[in-house]
Scaffold this active site. Structure first.
Site, PDB file in Angstrom:
ATOM      1  N   SER A  50      16.795   6.676  67.051  1.00 44.67           N
ATOM      2  CA  SER A  50      15.850   7.721  67.456  1.00 44.67           C
ATOM      3  C   SER A  50      14.469   7.355  66.943  1.00 44.67           C
ATOM      4  O   SER A  50      14.259   7.231  65.726  1.00 44.67           O
ATOM      5  CB  SER A  50      16.260   9.071  66.876  1.00 44.67           C
ATOM      6  N   HIS A  90      16.633   6.199  71.829  1.00 43.87           N
ATOM      7  CA  HIS A  90      16.763   7.660  71.921  1.00 43.87           C
ATOM      8  C   HIS A  90      15.410   8.317  71.658  1.00 43.87           C
ATOM      9  O   HIS A  90      14.770   8.054  70.635  1.00 43.87           O
ATOM     10  CB  HIS A  90      17.805   8.121  70.899  1.00 43.87           C
ATOM     11  N   ASP A 138      13.415  11.945  71.370  1.00 40.92           N
ATOM     12  CA  ASP A 138      13.608  13.374  71.109  1.00 40.92           C
ATOM     13  C   ASP A 138      12.405  14.181  71.569  1.00 40.92           C
ATOM     14  O   ASP A 138      11.327  14.114  70.962  1.00 40.92           O
ATOM     15  CB  ASP A 138      13.841  13.587  69.616  1.00 40.92           C
ATOM     16  N   MET A 189      10.701  17.730  71.974  1.00 44.04           N
ATOM     17  CA  MET A 189      10.762  19.071  71.375  1.00 44.04           C
ATOM     18  C   MET A 189       9.564  19.899  71.814  1.00 44.04           C
ATOM     19  O   MET A 189       8.456  19.366  71.940  1.00 44.04           O
ATOM     20  CB  MET A 189      10.774  18.944  69.851  1.00 44.04           C
ATOM     21  N   HIS A 242      16.330  13.022  75.182  1.00 44.60           N
ATOM     22  CA  HIS A 242      17.021  14.235  74.713  1.00 44.60           C
ATOM     23  C   HIS A 242      16.026  15.387  74.727  1.00 44.60           C
ATOM     24  O   HIS A 242      15.135  15.454  73.884  1.00 44.60           O
ATOM     25  CB  HIS A 242      17.545  13.958  73.284  1.00 44.60           C
ATOM     26  N   ASP A 283      24.554  13.089  67.482  1.00 43.24           N
ATOM     27  CA  ASP A 283      23.138  13.105  67.123  1.00 43.24           C
ATOM     28  C   ASP A 283      22.911  13.941  65.876  1.00 43.24           C
ATOM     29  O   ASP A 283      23.065  15.162  65.905  1.00 43.24           O
ATOM     30  CB  ASP A 283      22.331  13.669  68.310  1.00 43.24           C
ATOM     31  N   MET A 338      25.651  17.704  68.746  1.00 44.03           N
ATOM     32  CA  MET A 338      24.683  17.743  67.641  1.00 44.03           C
ATOM     33  C   MET A 338      25.439  17.935  66.326  1.00 44.03           C
ATOM     34  O   MET A 338      26.238  18.867  66.190  1.00 44.03           O
ATOM     35  CB  MET A 338      23.702  18.910  67.814  1.00 44.03           C
ATOM     36  N   MET A 386      14.917  18.934  73.985  1.00 40.81           N
ATOM     37  CA  MET A 386      15.155  20.150  73.202  1.00 40.81           C
ATOM     38  C   MET A 386      14.048  21.120  73.602  1.00 40.81           C
ATOM     39  O   MET A 386      13.116  21.411  72.832  1.00 40.81           O
ATOM     40  CB  MET A 386      15.120  19.816  71.699  1.00 40.81           C
TER      41      MET A 386
HETATM   42  C1  DX5 Z   1      17.313  16.042  65.835  1.00 39.98           C
HETATM   43  C2  DX5 Z   1      17.181  14.884  66.793  1.00 39.98           C
HETATM   44  C3  DX5 Z   1      17.824  13.631  66.317  1.00 39.98           C
HETATM   45  C4  DX5 Z   1      17.235  13.084  65.047  1.00 39.98           C
HETATM   46  C5  DX5 Z   1      18.232  12.236  64.363  1.00 39.98           C
HETATM   47  O1  DX5 Z   1      16.785  17.174  66.408  1.00 39.98           O
HETATM   48  O2  DX5 Z   1      17.786  15.221  68.045  1.00 39.98           O
HETATM   49  O3  DX5 Z   1      17.848  12.632  67.338  1.00 39.98           O
HETATM   50  O4  DX5 Z   1      16.070  12.324  65.253  1.00 39.98           O
HETATM   51  O5  DX5 Z   1      17.693  11.843  63.142  1.00 39.98           O
HETATM   52  P1  DX5 Z   1      18.608  11.457  61.900  1.00 39.98           P
HETATM   53  O6  DX5 Z   1      19.455  10.290  62.334  1.00 39.98           O
HETATM   54  O7  DX5 Z   1      17.602  11.089  60.863  1.00 39.98           O
HETATM   55  O8  DX5 Z   1      19.447  12.648  61.557  1.00 39.98           O
HETATM   56 ZN    ZN Z   2      18.187  13.587  69.621  1.00 40.62          ZN
END
Ligand code: DX5
Ligand code: ZN
Length: 229
Positions: free
Chosen positions: A12, A37, A39, A41, A70, A176, A141, A72
């Site tokens: 990520s 990956h 993320d 948000m 991904h 994840d 998750m 969110m």
């Molecule tokens: C959390 C994200 C993850 C996160 C994982 O909301 O969806 O992808 O970056 O990070 P680590 O591996 O540090 O938990």
């Molecule tokens: Zn993620």
């Protein structure tokens, strides 16, 4: 994208240097990442803000493997075409993001992407039971989404249940949150094949010291493979 259940490591970039994404993506791929990956948000579905479609589009030319996006965010549907245009290979929406995940998954596939559905820790496997024929990936998750570097929450019973529900459909199980060499064997043994790892991949390394990324990726992969082989 050919389907198989071999272990895939998806770093990520939430844990990368935010001033240097192009080189960070090139470094993790050169060091053995299978997927990248990303993320997304929105400061509403989760309490943090990251990348809009123009940022993801700027990452695209650097990603030679699979760009795994991904979301969110809520709502999802108004942004599906924008992330398709940005070049996402896999687009994952949360089942908790709205009442019409079935429609969302159809729209993601219609836009030419693989369709993923993500489950928060408090959501049961059965929430996606009737979506599996529309789904290419279920993301479990193992932290509450919003931030990297959080402590792993054990969801192995949910992963096992999902493996049963999926049966022989070509659907990936992605994990994840909090994946590292200690937790990877638990999720791999339960049936996961795509392991997202942010802090466990980027810790101790940099683009000028990227061999550390390779060591970190190999450590997660070896731990996961030891539990399935
Ligand atoms: C959390 C994200 C993850 C996160 C994982 O909301 O969806 O992808 O970056 O990070 P680590 O591996 O540090 O938990
Ligand atoms: Zn993620």
């Amino acid at each position: 994208m050919r389907f198989d259940r071999s272990i895939k490591i998806a770093p990520s970039i939430l844990s990368a240097d935010f001033a240097n994404f192009g080189q960070e993506i090139q470094a993790i791929e050169a060091q053995g990442a299978d997927w990248v990956h990303i993320d997304v948000m929105d400061g509403h579905f989760v309490p943090n803000l990251t990348f809009g479609p123009p940022a993801v589009k700027a990452f695209r030319p650097h990603v030679k493997t699979v760009m795994d996006v991904h979301l969110m965010i809520a709502p999802v549907d108004p942004y599906i075409q924008a992330y398709a245009d940005a070049g996402a290979d896999v687009l994952t929406a949360h089942v908790e993001a709205g009442p019409h995940t079935h429609r969302t998954l159809q729209a993601i596939r219609a836009a030419g992407m693989k369709a993923g559905v993500a489950l928060n820790p408090g959501t049961s496997a059965e929430a996606v039971e009737h979506l599996l024929d529309l789904t290419d990936l279920v993301c479990v998750m193992t932290v509450n989404p919003g931030f990297g570097g959080q402590k792993f929450i054990d969801m192995t019973a949910k992963i096992r249940r999902l493996r049963e529900l999926i049966g022989d459909r070509p659907v990936h199980i992605e994990i994840d949150g909090g994946v590292d060499p200690t937790t990877a064997p638990l999720v791999a043994a339960a049936g996961a094949d795509v392991l997202v790892a942010g802090s466990a991949v980027f810790k101790g390394g940099s683009v000028s010291n990227s061999a550390v990324y390779g060591d970190n990726i190999r450590a997660v992969r070896a731990a996961a493979e030891s539990a399935v082989n």
